[in-house]
Design a protein around this motif. Structure first.
Motif, mmCIF file in Angstrom:
data_model
loop_
_atom_site.group_PDB
_atom_site.id
_atom_site.type_symbol
_atom_site.label_atom_id
_atom_site.label_comp_id
_atom_site.label_asym_id
_atom_site.label_seq_id
_atom_site.Cartn_x
_atom_site.Cartn_y
_atom_site.Cartn_z
ATOM 1 N N LEU A 88 -9.406 -14.320 -51.921
ATOM 2 C CA LEU A 88 -9.579 -15.722 -52.306
ATOM 3 C C LEU A 88 -8.526 -16.594 -51.649
ATOM 4 C CD1 LEU A 88 -10.745 -14.908 -55.827
ATOM 5 C CD2 LEU A 88 -11.997 -16.219 -54.154
ATOM 6 N N THR A 89 -9.016 -17.526 -50.853
ATOM 7 C CA THR A 89 -8.135 -18.385 -50.068
ATOM 8 C C THR A 89 -8.831 -19.711 -49.781
ATOM 9 O OG1 THR A 89 -7.219 -18.668 -47.831
ATOM 10 C CG2 THR A 89 -9.003 -17.078 -48.048
ATOM 11 N N PRO A 90 -8.075 -20.825 -49.730
ATOM 12 C CA PRO A 90 -8.731 -22.102 -49.402
ATOM 13 C C PRO A 90 -9.303 -22.102 -47.986
ATOM 14 C CG PRO A 90 -6.349 -22.369 -49.677
ATOM 15 C CD PRO A 90 -6.667 -20.987 -50.094
ATOM 16 N N VAL A 132 -12.965 -15.985 -49.121
ATOM 17 C CA VAL A 132 -13.810 -16.881 -49.916
ATOM 18 C C VAL A 132 -12.960 -17.968 -50.557
ATOM 19 C CG1 VAL A 132 -15.366 -17.044 -51.910
ATOM 20 C CG2 VAL A 132 -15.409 -15.007 -50.469
ATOM 21 N N SER A 133 -13.458 -19.212 -50.465
ATOM 22 C CA SER A 133 -12.795 -20.347 -51.102
ATOM 23 C C SER A 133 -13.674 -20.881 -52.227
ATOM 24 C CB SER A 133 -12.579 -21.451 -50.063
ATOM 25 O OG SER A 133 -12.260 -22.672 -50.711
ATOM 26 N N ILE A 134 -13.064 -21.345 -53.317
ATOM 27 C CA ILE A 134 -13.884 -21.935 -54.399
ATOM 28 C C ILE A 134 -13.995 -23.448 -54.256
ATOM 29 C CG2 ILE A 134 -13.434 -20.053 -56.026
ATOM 30 C CD1 ILE A 134 -11.669 -22.228 -57.548
ATOM 31 N N GLY A 135 -13.401 -24.031 -53.223
ATOM 32 C CA GLY A 135 -13.547 -25.479 -53.046
ATOM 33 C C GLY A 135 -12.518 -26.022 -52.083
ATOM 34 N N VAL A 138 -6.438 -27.110 -52.714
ATOM 35 C CA VAL A 138 -5.531 -25.958 -52.657
ATOM 36 C C VAL A 138 -4.897 -25.693 -54.019
ATOM 37 C CG1 VAL A 138 -3.542 -24.952 -51.481
ATOM 38 C CG2 VAL A 138 -5.070 -26.494 -50.241
ATOM 39 N N GLY A 142 -4.567 -17.283 -55.941
ATOM 40 C CA GLY A 142 -5.971 -16.909 -56.045
ATOM 41 C C GLY A 142 -6.430 -16.461 -57.431
HETATM 42 N N1 ADE Z 1 -6.226 -20.061 -53.459
HETATM 43 C C1 ADE Z 1 -5.660 -21.280 -53.384
HETATM 44 N N2 ADE Z 1 -6.576 -22.249 -53.291
HETATM 45 C C2 ADE Z 1 -7.790 -21.618 -53.308
HETATM 46 C C3 ADE Z 1 -9.128 -22.070 -53.221
HETATM 47 N N3 ADE Z 1 -9.429 -23.362 -53.086
HETATM 48 N N4 ADE Z 1 -10.100 -21.154 -53.265
HETATM 49 C C4 ADE Z 1 -9.808 -19.843 -53.360
HETATM 50 N N5 ADE Z 1 -8.576 -19.358 -53.438
HETATM 51 C C5 ADE Z 1 -7.563 -20.232 -53.415
#
Ligand code: ADE
Length: 238
Positions: A88-90, A132-135, A138, A142
């Motif tokens: 999980l990452t932006p 994968v980002s949830i939006g 930031v 995660g």
């Molecule tokens: N970690 C930090 N920001 C995030 C995001 N927008 N989506 C998923 N993981 C994250």
């Protein structure tokens, strides 16, 4: 049943919000399980550090690839496993309802939660994590993002929702936002003494008119606040 394994530096953040309401009930009923793996148990040197400075300079700390690999390899049967691994990452691909539907059919999901400035890219590429980002914003890490993803996914498992028919009408399954809903009192008098009635059609008992009104409201609302979704819907129809 989905077994979720979470690699995190903050295992105490789980199950967090997933212990409540219908998702909490599904957890109690073993419709899904959560196991956390503490990245700090796999740290290097006597300080057990899991992160280090970025090569090339820059702010923040980066999660080391050897730490991620050791944590991952601590999972039994991981070598023969074809489990879906998410990081999980932006900077990942944007999560959507369709992807949640795919995830809800899996037996096992492994989730890596980053903190710091990120994770060494070799860990992501070599160990096979999908980003994968949830939006487009930031968060500080995660863990909350993982809970968002899991909540969205677990409610799609058959038997979790009390009223499965609500899945049919909700936002995104049709690229339309949900119509507005109303309940009692029929006339609400607010604290300033103003009276607010509910739209008349909803109390008319005329099911066809209610259906038409709701569709109109959905279209109106989607055009106004999510024109991108409305264009997508139009393109699918053509
Ligand atoms: N970690 C930090 N920001 C995030 C995001 N927008 N989506 C998923 N993981 C994250």
């Amino acid at each position: 049943m989905i077994n979720v394994k979470i690699l995190t530096g903050y295992p105490e953040m789980f199950p967090g919000g997933l212990a409540y309401s219908i998702i909490g009930k599904a957890l109690k009923e073993n419709i899904f399980t959560i196991e956390t793996i503490n990245l700090h148990d796999f740290g290097n040197d006597n300080r057990k550090s899991v992160d280090d400075e970025p090569f090339g300079g820059g702010p923040g700390m980066i999660l080391r690839p050897d730490v991620v690999e050791k944590a991952l390899l601590s999972l039994p049967n991981i070598k023969n496993s074809k489990s879906t691994k998410l990081y999980l990452t932006p900077s990942g691909s944007l999560l959507n309802q369709k992807k949640l539907g795919v995830l809800a059919k899996l037996d096992e999901i492994i989730i890596l939660c980053g903190r710091f400035e990120g994770v060494d890219q070799r860990a992501i590429d070599i160990l096979g994590f999908e980003e994968v980002s949830i939006g487009d914003y930031v968060l500080a890490g995660g863990e909350i993002a993982a809970q968002v993803l899991l909540e969205g996914c677990i409610r799609l498992i058959p038997g979790v929702l009390g009223h499965p028919e609500s899945l049919l009408e909700e936002s995104f399954s049709s690229n339309l936002l949900e119509y507005p809903q109303y309940t009692r009192p029929k006339v609400w008098e607010d604290s300033l003494g103003n009276k607010h009635d509910v739209p008349e059609v909803l109390t008319s008992g005329h099911h066809n008119n209610i259906k038409k009104w709701r569709l109109n409201k959905s279209v109106e609302k989607t055009k106004k606040i999510r024109p991108d979704l409305y264009i997508k819907k139009k393109q699918k129809q053509d």
